[in-house]
Design an enzyme around this catalytic site. Structure first.
Site: not given
Ligand code: NAD
Length: 519
Positions: A287, A321
């Site tokens: 997501e 999001c």
């Molecule tokens: P992010 O993508 O930077 O990080 C999300 C998670 O991924 C973290 O736990 C991070 O440590 C991990 N991660 C980072 N690189 C990785 C890799 N290479 N392999 C595995 N894991 C890795 O996102 P964020 O800043 O934590 O959150 C904000 C984002 O989340 C925004 O884009 C927002 O729109 C989205 N979001 C989406 C929803 C939805 O339901 N669609 C809900 C909430 C937030």
């Protein structure tokens, strides 16, 4: 037999007793600040030398917790441990697994303000936003417990075959990696975690770097219910190395991720590779981001529209999001709506949210985020007219405060109208007419939430058909999905449309086994 699912009510902070209870919870949580937290892998608690801190973005010098920085060796250890635990956990009855969720829900309801207060400190949520996050976490526990019991044995859905006894069973997948974002630091990990566990999988939670404290408290809540060791493991550490290692591991069976578009795409790609020793195709539940729009036409209740735009754009500082970061308004009423949006936004109270329930907007989550958003504000000044905000709000304690920022007359191909900013920045866009407004709304690579304000029945029906988003809201704001009521998930680059909090979600954490026995 369980009572029917009902969503958890929100707390009314205008009642003095509720305000007092929340203040007491804040004090309790503050008294716990500064502890060190280990990785938890099976029955091992590993307090590492390598650490990172969780800080309060309202007062960055305030250290909330010191967390162990797991590396790739811990990632491997956690997968091996979870695999061992899976061997027995997969055969526990669904009723037993559901009971863990129900007990955790009861405990979370009892300690609701404590968890919300943790989010106020760790990610800068207002009281109302934090309370809603905790309520959603409780809802996931209660809802998935019921769904698990509904779907596990689906044999009754089959067509009978004389001479055979036929069955359809949704069995677990194996070891799953749960990778949440920091912005719903309780509800989102809870949703992915509880769905995975109740379906019979063993799980490793890798919390987001800015919000490990509340994630730890969530895991502790489950361990306290007597969950067998290894069924739920906690591995804090960098996503790009520790998280990536777990994604790539040949014994990982599935990845449940919520986060940004770019990381989601990276996981999608890495998970598609089949390393030696891997005998399945990994499942990914991804997501991702949004660039959500609110459309307003000339027949709409303009006051309701302006209120919905402000709430959708600036709730939790626009770090959702589902945030409505674009308001697309037909020309006839553009000026009127724009003026009202600016007026309402001026009234929002900014400050450290632990001060009290009157604070509408806290800080953004960290310095990186603040700088990224400021970069977009800079871009915005070239792309539109700055109507409000624009410069950081200075505080004595150096908190990451940005004001609600509004740009007017932004065009559809502007960067601030196309890219997810994930902060308190709203683009107002002028449409020729309703058809043009819908075209603009559909004109990004995302498709998560959207709202339409109109009193024209034909146009509302047109939006139902043509507004291409996973969650469409008519005559209401585009945030605030409720478990069981508004199943949540988006189209296109917003992800795999997994529909959390919906009747089909749990199936993603299972595989169906069909059994026929000749009688
Ligand atoms: P992010 O993508 O930077 O990080 C999300 C998670 O991924 C973290 O736990 C991070 O440590 C991990 N991660 C980072 N690189 C990785 C890799 N290479 N392999 C595995 N894991 C890795 O996102 P964020 O800043 O934590 O959150 C904000 C984002 O989340 C925004 O884009 C927002 O729109 C989205 N979001 C989406 C929803 C939805 O339901 N669609 C809900 C909430 C937030």
């Amino acid at each position: 037999m369980l009572p029917p699912f009902r969503t958890e009510p929100f707390t009314d902070f205008s009642k003095p007793e509720n305000e007092a209870a929340f203040r007491a919870a804040l004090e309790k949580v503050k008294a716990e600040m500064g502890r060190s937290f280990p990785l938890v892998i099976g029955d091992r608690r590993l307090l590492l030398d390598q650490t990172f801190t969780s800080i309060n973005p309202s007062r960055p010098s305030e250290v909330l917790g010191i967390f162990s920085k797991g590396d790739v060796s811990h990632a491997d250890m956690a997968v091996a441990t979870a695999l061992e635990a899976f061997k027995t956990w997969q055969y526990t009855s669904v009723a037993d697994r559901a009971r863990y969720l129900l007990r955790a829900a009861t405990e979370l309801r009892r300690r609701k303000h404590e968890f919300s207060a943790t989010m106020v400190l760790e990610v800068g949520k207002s009281w109302v936003e934090a309370d809603a996050d905790t309520a959603e976490a409780i809802d996931f526990m209660e809802y998935y417990a019921r769904q698990a019991m509904r779907v596990a044995d689906s044999s009754h859905l089959l067509v009978p075959n004389p001479g055979e006894q036929v069955g359809l069973y949704y069995i677990p997948l194996g070891v799953g990696i749960v990778i949440p974002p920091w912005n719903f630091p309780l509800a989102i990990p809870t949703g992915m975690l509880t769905a995975a566990l109740v379906a019979g999988n063993a799980v490793i939670l890798k919390p987001a770097q800015p919000s490990p404290w509340v994630a730890w408290k969530l895991c502790e809540l489950f361990w306290n219910q007597g969950l067998p060791p290894g069924v739920l493991n906690f591995v804090s550490g960098p996503g790009s190395s520790t998280g990536a290692q777990m994604v790539a591991h040949p014994k990982t069976r599935f990845i449940a991720f919520t986060g940004s578009r770019d990381v989601g795409l990276n996981i999608f790609e890495q998970a598609s590779k089949v390393p030696p020793g891997q005998i399945w195709l990994k499942r990914t539940i991804l997501e991702m981001g949004g660039k959500d729009a609110v459309v307003v036409d000339e027949t709409a209740d303009l006051e309701a529209a302006a209120q919905g735009i402000v709430a959708g754009a600036f709730g939790f500082q626009g770090q959702k999001c589902s945030a409505g970061s674009r308001a697309i308004i037909v020309g006839d009423v553009y000026d009127q709506v724009a003026n009202r949006v600016v007026d309402l936004t001026r009234k929002l109270q900014i400050g450290a949210p632990d001060i009290g329930p009157h604070i509408d907007m806290g800080p953004v989550v960290n310095l990186d985020s603040m700088q990224k958003i400021m970069g977009y504000i800079e871009v915005g000044t070239q792309e539109g007219e700055l109507l409000l905000g624009g410069s950081p709000v200075e505080t004595a304690e150096g908190g990451y405060f940005l004001p609600p920022t509004i740009f007017g007359d932004v065009t559809s191909n502007a960067r601030i109208a196309q890219e997810e900013i994930f902060g308190p920045v709203l683009a107002l866009m002028r449409a020729r007419d309703y058809d043009d407004a819908l075209d603009i709304a559909n004109g990004t690579e995302y498709g998560l939430t959207g709202a339409v304000y109109s009193h024209d029945r034909a146009r509302l029906e047109q939006a139902r058909r043509e507004f291409h988003v996973g969650n469409l809201y008519l005559n209401r704001k585009c945030t605030g999905a409720l478990v069981g009521i508004h199943p949540f998930g988006g189209f296109n680059m917003s992800g795999t449309d997994s529909k959390t909090g919906g009747p089909d979600y749990l199936l993603l954490y299972t595989q169906a086994k069909s059994v026929a026995e000749r009688l």
